[in-house]
Design a protein around this motif. Structure first.
Motif, PDB file in Angstrom:
ATOM      1  N   GLU A  61      34.478  46.226  55.039  1.00 13.81           N
ATOM      2  CA  GLU A  61      33.895  44.932  55.416  1.00 13.81           C
ATOM      3  C   GLU A  61      33.078  44.358  54.271  1.00 13.81           C
ATOM      4  OE1 GLU A  61      31.736  45.961  58.948  1.00 13.81           O
ATOM      5  OE2 GLU A  61      33.433  45.520  60.270  1.00 13.81           O
ATOM      6  N   SER A  62      32.296  45.206  53.600  1.00 18.10           N
ATOM      7  CA  SER A  62      31.491  44.739  52.464  1.00 18.10           C
ATOM      8  C   SER A  62      32.388  44.237  51.342  1.00 18.10           C
ATOM      9  CB  SER A  62      30.605  45.870  51.936  1.00 18.10           C
ATOM     10  OG  SER A  62      29.622  46.198  52.879  1.00 18.10           O
ATOM     11  N   ALA A  63      33.446  44.990  51.069  1.00 23.51           N
ATOM     12  CA  ALA A  63      34.380  44.562  50.022  1.00 23.51           C
ATOM     13  C   ALA A  63      35.035  43.244  50.409  1.00 23.51           C
ATOM     14  CB  ALA A  63      35.437  45.640  49.782  1.00 23.51           C
ATOM     15  N   GLY A  64      35.391  43.116  51.691  1.00 25.47           N
ATOM     16  CA  GLY A  64      35.994  41.867  52.164  1.00 25.47           C
ATOM     17  C   GLY A  64      35.031  40.701  52.061  1.00 25.47           C
ATOM     18  N   GLU A  65      33.771  40.940  52.435  1.00 23.69           N
ATOM     19  CA  GLU A  65      32.759  39.882  52.334  1.00 23.69           C
ATOM     20  C   GLU A  65      32.529  39.480  50.881  1.00 23.69           C
ATOM     21  OE1 GLU A  65      29.355  41.434  54.382  1.00 23.69           O
ATOM     22  OE2 GLU A  65      30.331  41.276  56.338  1.00 23.69           O
ATOM     23  N   LEU A  66      32.528  40.476  49.984  1.00 24.53           N
ATOM     24  CA  LEU A  66      32.358  40.176  48.563  1.00 24.53           C
ATOM     25  C   LEU A  66      33.531  39.366  48.036  1.00 24.53           C
ATOM     26  CD1 LEU A  66      30.751  40.536  45.946  1.00 24.53           C
ATOM     27  CD2 LEU A  66      31.963  42.685  45.590  1.00 24.53           C
ATOM     28  N   LEU A  67      34.752  39.755  48.421  1.00 26.32           N
ATOM     29  CA  LEU A  67      35.929  38.992  48.004  1.00 26.32           C
ATOM     30  C   LEU A  67      35.880  37.566  48.547  1.00 26.32           C
ATOM     31  CD1 LEU A  67      38.806  41.616  48.385  1.00 26.32           C
ATOM     32  CD2 LEU A  67      37.977  40.581  46.268  1.00 26.32           C
ATOM     33  N   LEU A  68      35.469  37.434  49.795  1.00 21.15           N
ATOM     34  CA  LEU A  68      35.369  36.108  50.399  1.00 21.15           C
ATOM     35  C   LEU A  68      34.316  35.266  49.690  1.00 21.15           C
ATOM     36  CD1 LEU A  68      36.218  34.154  52.628  1.00 21.15           C
ATOM     37  CD2 LEU A  68      34.502  35.209  54.104  1.00 21.15           C
ATOM     38  N   ALA A  69      33.159  35.870  49.416  1.00 20.62           N
ATOM     39  CA  ALA A  69      32.090  35.136  48.716  1.00 20.62           C
ATOM     40  C   ALA A  69      32.556  34.730  47.318  1.00 20.62           C
ATOM     41  CB  ALA A  69      30.830  35.990  48.630  1.00 20.62           C
ATOM     42  N   THR A  70      33.259  35.636  46.646  1.00 21.99           N
ATOM     43  CA  THR A  70      33.778  35.330  45.312  1.00 21.99           C
ATOM     44  C   THR A  70      34.791  34.186  45.385  1.00 21.99           C
ATOM     45  OG1 THR A  70      33.440  37.609  44.615  1.00 21.99           O
ATOM     46  CG2 THR A  70      34.975  36.293  43.307  1.00 21.99           C
ATOM     47  N   ALA A  71      35.680  34.261  46.360  1.00 18.92           N
ATOM     48  CA  ALA A  71      36.683  33.200  46.517  1.00 18.92           C
ATOM     49  C   ALA A  71      36.019  31.861  46.829  1.00 18.92           C
ATOM     50  CB  ALA A  71      37.673  33.572  47.624  1.00 18.92           C
ATOM     51  N   ARG A  72      35.001  31.891  47.684  1.00 20.21           N
ATOM     52  CA  ARG A  72      34.285  30.639  47.998  1.00 20.21           C
ATOM     53  C   ARG A  72      33.602  30.084  46.761  1.00 20.21           C
ATOM     54  NH1 ARG A  72      31.619  32.415  53.704  1.00 20.21           N
ATOM     55  NH2 ARG A  72      33.373  31.818  55.009  1.00 20.21           N
TER      56      ARG A  72
END
Length: 188
Positions: A61-72
């Motif tokens: 979940e943390s990795a997914g949130e980081l990827l999402l934040a990076t993409a945003r």
């Protein structure tokens, strides 16, 4: 002797039964103890696996949130770059608009006001017709600078001091503040 044999046989049989009962009881106790240990080990292993699974889920979940934040962040950066490109495009189109002479005059006035004793005004040759009146009024020489399509440079006496006032360089200086305002408007 037969009675004696029968009594001995009964005693032996009773002893055998007692030993057998004791062995069965010990075996049952060992089986129960082994079962309890096995259940305890199984329960501990299950808890460890569950904890490991939960930790793996949290990491994912943390990795997914980081990827999402990076993409945003990248998407926001791309949007801001597109906005800046559109602003630059609009600024580059200004010389073809009817407002350009007034804008160029303001840029020139600001640059001249920053110098104590100006002697010249530099700009793109296409801008000369808009600057001739101001230059004549102030007794300034007009100098050609093809790089200054969107602005002017006031040159002080002796050429030692210069003040450039161009739209693209002003945009660059103000972009950090402007981009945060754009981001606020677009994303709230």
């Amino acid at each position: 002797m037969s009675k004696l044999e029968a009594i001995l046989s009964q005693e032996v049989e009773a002893e055998i039964q007692a030993v057998l009962q004791e062995a069965k009881a010990k075996a049952e106790a060992l089986r129960s103890e082994a079962k309890a240990k096995a259940e305890g080990l199984l329960s501990a292993k299950k808890r460890a696996l569950e904890a490991s699974l939960q930790a793996a889920i949290r990491r994912a979940e943390s990795a997914g949130e980081l990827l999402l934040a990076t993409a945003r962040t990248e998407a926001k950066g791309e949007v801001l770059s597109q906005v800046k490109a559109k602003v630059e495009e609009a600024l580059r189109a200004l010389p073809d608009s009817p407002e350009w002479p007034q804008v160029l005059g303001k840029l020139a006035e600001e640059a001249l006001a920053a110098l104590g004793e100006p002697e010249a005004l530099a700009s793109h040759p296409d801008n000369f017709s808009h600057l001739e009146g101001l230059a004549r009024e102030r007794g300034l020489e007009l100098r050609a600078d093809p790089a200054l399509r969107l602005g002017v440079r006031a040159i002080g006496k002796g050429g030692r001091t210069q003040v450039e006032n161009a739209l693209l360089s002003r945009l660059e200086r103000a972009w950090d503040a402007l981009s945060s305002r754009v981001a606020q408007v677009v994303w709230g």
